[in-house]
Scaffold this active site. Structure first.
Site, mmCIF file in Angstrom:
data_model
loop_
_atom_site.group_PDB
_atom_site.id
_atom_site.type_symbol
_atom_site.label_atom_id
_atom_site.label_comp_id
_atom_site.label_asym_id
_atom_site.label_seq_id
_atom_site.Cartn_x
_atom_site.Cartn_y
_atom_site.Cartn_z
ATOM 1 N N ASN A 1 67.810 -19.128 11.508
ATOM 2 C CA ASN A 1 67.838 -18.619 10.133
ATOM 3 C C ASN A 1 69.133 -18.996 9.434
ATOM 4 O OD1 ASN A 1 65.463 -17.076 9.187
ATOM 5 N ND2 ASN A 1 65.752 -15.940 11.095
ATOM 6 N N ARG B 1 81.870 -0.037 21.564
ATOM 7 C CA ARG B 1 81.192 -0.724 20.461
ATOM 8 C C ARG B 1 82.048 -0.703 19.199
ATOM 9 N NH1 ARG B 1 75.937 -2.134 20.377
ATOM 10 N NH2 ARG B 1 75.497 -0.824 22.192
ATOM 11 N N HIS C 1 64.536 -8.831 10.183
ATOM 12 C CA HIS C 1 63.936 -8.212 11.365
ATOM 13 C C HIS C 1 62.513 -8.741 11.530
ATOM 14 C CE1 HIS C 1 63.380 -5.148 14.438
ATOM 15 N NE2 HIS C 1 62.200 -4.913 13.911
ATOM 16 N N ILE D 1 73.769 -3.740 18.036
ATOM 17 C CA ILE D 1 73.584 -2.517 17.272
ATOM 18 C C ILE D 1 74.937 -2.169 16.657
ATOM 19 C CG2 ILE D 1 73.050 -0.063 17.368
ATOM 20 C CD1 ILE D 1 71.143 -0.663 19.654
ATOM 21 N N GLU E 1 71.408 3.709 10.052
ATOM 22 C CA GLU E 1 70.190 3.961 10.818
ATOM 23 C C GLU E 1 69.512 2.635 11.134
ATOM 24 O OE1 GLU E 1 66.156 6.736 10.684
ATOM 25 O OE2 GLU E 1 67.506 6.664 8.954
#
Length: 208
Positions: free
Chosen positions: A14, A62, A106, A89, A140
């Site tokens: 992409n 993270r 996604h 994430i 989220e």
């Protein structure tokens, strides 16, 4: 001229589609990765695009990794950060730092099949339609405001690989246009809603 920083973890197909689209009034400032061996880094470097990597395994948390990656990204003063197969994430701190200028693609028709293994799950669920979603990123996971979706049929003899290949073709069409619309000021996020100007070119679509 808008500065764009693209994050990848692998071959970055992409990312390649965005670069090859030669979008007016944008500059691909850098391609960064959490994988120093990502094939997409070599592809970008061959085209004189700045590249860098940061191994997430070398960080104790993270958040520590995200903070280090933010420093690298911010060195390029990005107007837009594009997640093009960046398999991490992200922490809320990262998402809020780039709020309104962080987009992701996604491989499902969100809100269906957030997370991983989307094509296998779509086939197992008996879906007749699958696709991809471009969205703004929020803390989220895979739940940010939708910019556009592209749908493809699911055939009886599909495997996860054949369905993934069909969806990927749509991704390569929609993602560059999303970047172009953002760079031209034709779309923005207000609250939890994407607002498009009348001149926006990007539309959700069904492609065989």
């Amino acid at each position: 001229m808008k500065n764009i920083v693209i994050l990848i973890s692998g071959r970055g197909s992409n990312m390649q589609a965005i670069v090859e689209a030669a979008i007016p009034n944008i500059r691909i400032a850098a391609v960064l990765s959490n994988n120093e061996n990502a094939a997409g880094l070599a592809w970008a470097a061959e085209r004189s695009i700045a590249t860098d990597s940061l191994n997430h395994k070398r960080f104790s948390s993270r958040l520590e990794f995200d903070q280090a990656m933010m420093e690298k990204i911010d060195a390029y003063q990005p107007d837009l950060v594009v997640l093009a197969g960046f398999m991490r994430i992200l922490t809320p701190e990262f998402c809020r730092h780039y709020e309104g200028r962080l987009i992701n693609i996604h491989p499902s028709l969100l809100p269906a099949f957030t997370g991983l293994h989307t094509h296998e799950r779509a086939i197992e669920a008996g879906c007749r339609i699958a696709g991809c979603t471009i969205h703004f990123v929020t803390p989220e996971l895979d739940c940010g405001p939708v910019i556009a979706q592209g749908a493809v049929p699911v055939f009886d003899d599909d495997t996860a690989d054949t369905l993934a290949a069909r969806v990927l073709k749509v991704e390569h069409q929609l993602f560059p246009q999303a970047v172009a619309d953002f760079a031209a000021g034709r779309l923005k996020i207000i609250g939890n809603r994407v607002v498009r100007s009348p001149s926006a070119k990007l539309e959700s679509q069904l492609l065989a």
